[in-house]
Each structure stands twice: as C-alpha cells, then as structure tokens.
Design a protein around this motif. Structure first.
Motif, PDB file in Angstrom:
ATOM      1  N   GLY A  13       0.833  -1.203   0.000  1.00  0.00           N
ATOM      2  CA  GLY A  13       0.000   0.000   0.000  1.00  0.00           C
ATOM      3  C   GLY A  13       0.863   1.245   0.000  1.00  0.00           C
ATOM      4  N   VAL A  14       1.004   1.851  -1.183  1.00  0.00           N
ATOM      5  CA  VAL A  14       1.844   3.058  -1.252  1.00  0.00           C
ATOM      6  C   VAL A  14       0.990   4.296  -1.530  1.00  0.00           C
ATOM      7  N   GLY A  15       0.013   4.521  -0.649  1.00  0.00           N
ATOM      8  CA  GLY A  15      -0.783   5.756  -0.698  1.00  0.00           C
ATOM      9  C   GLY A  15      -0.016   6.835   0.044  1.00  0.00           C
ATOM     10  N   GLY A  59       2.157   5.201   2.979  1.00  0.00           N
ATOM     11  CA  GLY A  59       3.163   4.301   2.396  1.00  0.00           C
ATOM     12  C   GLY A  59       4.259   5.095   1.695  1.00  0.00           C
ATOM     13  N   GLU A  60       3.865   6.141   0.973  1.00  0.00           N
ATOM     14  CA  GLU A  60       4.878   6.955   0.280  1.00  0.00           C
ATOM     15  C   GLU A  60       5.728   7.743   1.289  1.00  0.00           C
ATOM     16  N   THR A  79       4.164  -2.791  -3.280  1.00  0.00           N
ATOM     17  CA  THR A  79       3.016  -3.326  -4.010  1.00  0.00           C
ATOM     18  C   THR A  79       1.785  -2.496  -3.664  1.00  0.00           C
ATOM     19  N   ASP A  80       0.836  -2.447  -4.583  1.00  0.00           N
ATOM     20  CA  ASP A  80      -0.407  -1.701  -4.354  1.00  0.00           C
ATOM     21  C   ASP A  80      -1.413  -2.210  -5.390  1.00  0.00           C
ATOM     22  N   ASN A 102      -3.440  -0.373  -6.851  1.00  0.00           N
ATOM     23  CA  ASN A 102      -3.543   0.695  -7.843  1.00  0.00           C
ATOM     24  C   ASN A 102      -2.252   0.703  -8.697  1.00  0.00           C
ATOM     25  N   ARG A 108      -0.436   3.939  -9.536  1.00  0.00           N
ATOM     26  CA  ARG A 108       0.311   4.418  -8.360  1.00  0.00           C
ATOM     27  C   ARG A 108       1.670   3.689  -8.282  1.00  0.00           C
ATOM     28  N   VAL A 109       1.646   2.376  -8.510  1.00  0.00           N
ATOM     29  CA  VAL A 109       2.885   1.582  -8.454  1.00  0.00           C
ATOM     30  C   VAL A 109       3.884   2.116  -9.482  1.00  0.00           C
ATOM     31  N   VAL A 153      -2.187  -0.152   4.125  1.00  0.00           N
ATOM     32  CA  VAL A 153      -3.485  -0.021   3.449  1.00  0.00           C
ATOM     33  C   VAL A 153      -4.476   0.557   4.457  1.00  0.00           C
ATOM     34  N   ALA A 168      -5.857  -7.625   1.957  1.00  0.00           N
ATOM     35  CA  ALA A 168      -4.396  -7.607   1.795  1.00  0.00           C
ATOM     36  C   ALA A 168      -3.754  -8.852   2.401  1.00  0.00           C
TER      37      ALA A 168
END
Ligand SMILES: NC(=O)c1ccc[n+]([C@@H]2O[C@H](COP(=O)([O-])OP(=O)(O)OC[C@H]3O[C@@H](n4cnc5c(N)ncnc54)[C@H](OP(=O)(O)O)[C@@H]3O)[C@@H](O)[C@H]2O)c1
Length: 262
Positions: free
Chosen positions: A8-10, A13-14, A34-35, A37, A40-41, A69, A77
């Motif tokens: 989850g790199v929202g 995560g970022e 991993t995500d 979306n 986004r990845v 997430v 997940a």
C-alpha cells in the motif's frame, strides 16, 4: 531478499518510503512495493527507483514489511498471503485502530509492531507512537527507521488510542486553531491571505520557541502577558469560552472514539 517491503503506497506508504530513502540511507533497489492501484505503483517506481511486484513476492522476499493499506482493506491484503510469512520477519502495521491481536489472527509468524503516525510525518515532522508485540534485537534499527518520519514515542498498545486522540487527530485541532486565528485577523481588517500566513508563523514560531528554549509553556505565556496589557484581555476571552476545557475534551473524545473503533 529486499530490506523493506511496503504493502500500500498511498499517502502514508509513500511518506515511509521517502523517509527510508532520503533519511535512513536505504537505497531504492533495496525496497520493494506493491499496491492494487497499478498507476500508483508505476509512479512510485519511477519516482524512487524501487522495485515493484505482486503482494506474494513482497511478503516472500522482504525482511521488514510495512502494511499501509486502509484498515478496511486488511483482510483483502493479508488473507491471500497469510501462509507466506516467516518467523524471522517483522510486520509493521500503520493501520489505525487494528490491534496486534487481530493482525495475529492472519499470521502468527512475524513479529508485529503497530505504529500511529500523524500527517506531518508526510514531511518528516510527525509524531509516531509505536508499540512492539514483544522485544526484538532489531528494535534499535526499527526505531531508527521510524525516526525518519518524526519524533518517536514507544508506548503500551492500549496507549496508542491516546496517541491517536492527541497527535493523530491533533493536526486537525491545530489547523482549526490557525484558521480561527486568521479569521480573527480578518474580522479586525487584514486580508485572509495575510492573516493566514501570520497565524501559521505564529503557531510555528511559538512551537519552536517552546521546544528550543525548554521552558514550560506557562513561563513563555507569562513572558507575553504584561499587566493590563493586550494579551491578558485576549486570554481572558479564551478562558470565558472554556478554551482549555474544549481542547482537553477534544483529546478525551478522540481517544474514546479510537477505543470504540478498535
Ligand atoms: N494518512 C494519515 O495521516 C494516517 C495517519 C495515521 C495512520 N494512517 C494509517 O495509514 C494507513 C494508510 O492510510 P493512507 O492515508 O496512506 O491511505 P491511502 O492513501 O488510501 O493508501 C492506501 C493504499 O493501499 C492501496 N490498497 C488497498 N487495498 C490494497 C491491497 N489489498 N493490497 C495492496 N494495496 C492496497 C490503496 O489502493 P486504492 O486507493 O486503489 O484502494 C491505496 O493506494 C491507514 O490504515 C491509516 O489508518 C494514516
């Protein structure tokens, strides 16, 4: 093996990824993300030169895994990868209100750590509450990773609800206070744009003075409060409207709500 995996790199995560690369000295290729979306990845891979793959490989190939997430997505997940975790892995959950006990229902194997950051962590100025399921020889290393997001406070798991009510929700109280200060300035004749800049710097400067001087807030308050001067008139109005009572009740209510949600 990758040093760190992020599921989850929202927003959060970022922020974690950025801290690891820019402040913890971990290289992009040592991190895998991993995500669900895929756009986004793609963006994150381009921006940070990290590896990207499916969640199974992230769990299979990472020493430390951040789970970032939304709480509602924990099952989607973890359920498909629960058999892939290994004894020597560390799973760090960012999920608000999801207890270690619940995460253990998906997997007993990795050591579970819960963290509660706040939004200033997005710029490395956050407060991060952390709770360890049990001690680990990697504790100092984990704490050094978390410090890339801001100030870290280790607490018992039940106190993470208080951290949520204080620093998790705290930025919203502060933003409301800044907006109210600015509107006061507008009422008295300034443009909102100028009043907002002044209110923001007043809060930032006061917080820095408090932190850097090491003085008690009451001592610093009294420095601005001369007898029969302007500040005591302003403070009296705040007292009449139960300012302190309102702020303390906000922390109490948000803490209770956090307990209810978890
Ligand atoms: N933001 C904050 O200030 C803050 C503060 C404290 C704690 N937290 C915690 O941090 C966590 C993340 O919050 P956020 O604001 O970063 O959320 P976010 O921006 O929505 O990021 C979550 C990411 O995970 C993706 N995702 C959803 N299900 C997935 C799955 N099964 N596998 C892989 N990726 C999946 C989402 O994709 P889609 O968008 O396509 O669903 C999204 O890209 C939350 O649990 C929250 O409680 C956040």
């Amino acid at each position: 093996m990758f040093k760190v995996g992020i599921i989850g790199v929202g927003n959060m995560g970022e922020a974690i990824l950025k801290g690891l690369i820019e402040k913890a000295g971990i290289n992009g290729p040592e991190i895998v993300i991993t995500d669900i979306n895929q756009d986004r990845v793609k963006d994150i891979i381009e921006k940070y030169n990290v590896a990207g793959t499916d969640i199974r490989k992230v769990v299979n190939l990472s020493e430390i895994i951040f789970l970032a997430v939304k709480p509602k997505d924990i099952e989607s997940a973890l359920e498909p990868v629960k058999d892939l975790f290994k004894e020597n892995q560390i799973l760090i959950s960012v999920l608000a209100g999801i207890k270690i006990e619940k995460i253990k229902k998906f997997t007993e194997k990795p050591l579970i750590i819960r963290i509660m950051p706040n939004t200033p962590a997005l710029i490395g100025e956050g407060v991060i509450g952390v709770s360890f399921e049990k001690n680990t020889e990697k504790k100092d290393f984990i704490l050094s990773l978390l410090k890339t997001l801001g100030e870290v406070y280790e607490v018992k798991e039940e106190l993470l609800d208080v951290i949520t009510g204080l620093s998790g929700s705290g930025p919203a109280y502060v933003f409301n206070f800044i907006d109210a200060l600015a509107q006061g300035g507008v009422k008295m004749g300034l443009s909102y744009d100028m009043a907002l800049k002044i209110a923001t710097q007043t809060v930032l400067g006061s917080a820095k003075l408090l932190k850097e001087s090491g003085q008690h807030p009451v001592v610093l308050r009294d420095m601005v409060t001369s007898p029969a001067g302007t500040t005591i008139y302003g403070l009296h109005e705040l007292e009449k409207k139960n300012f302190k009572d309102a702020v303390m009740s906000a922390v109490e209510a948000a803490t209770k709500r956090s307990k209810e949600l978890s």
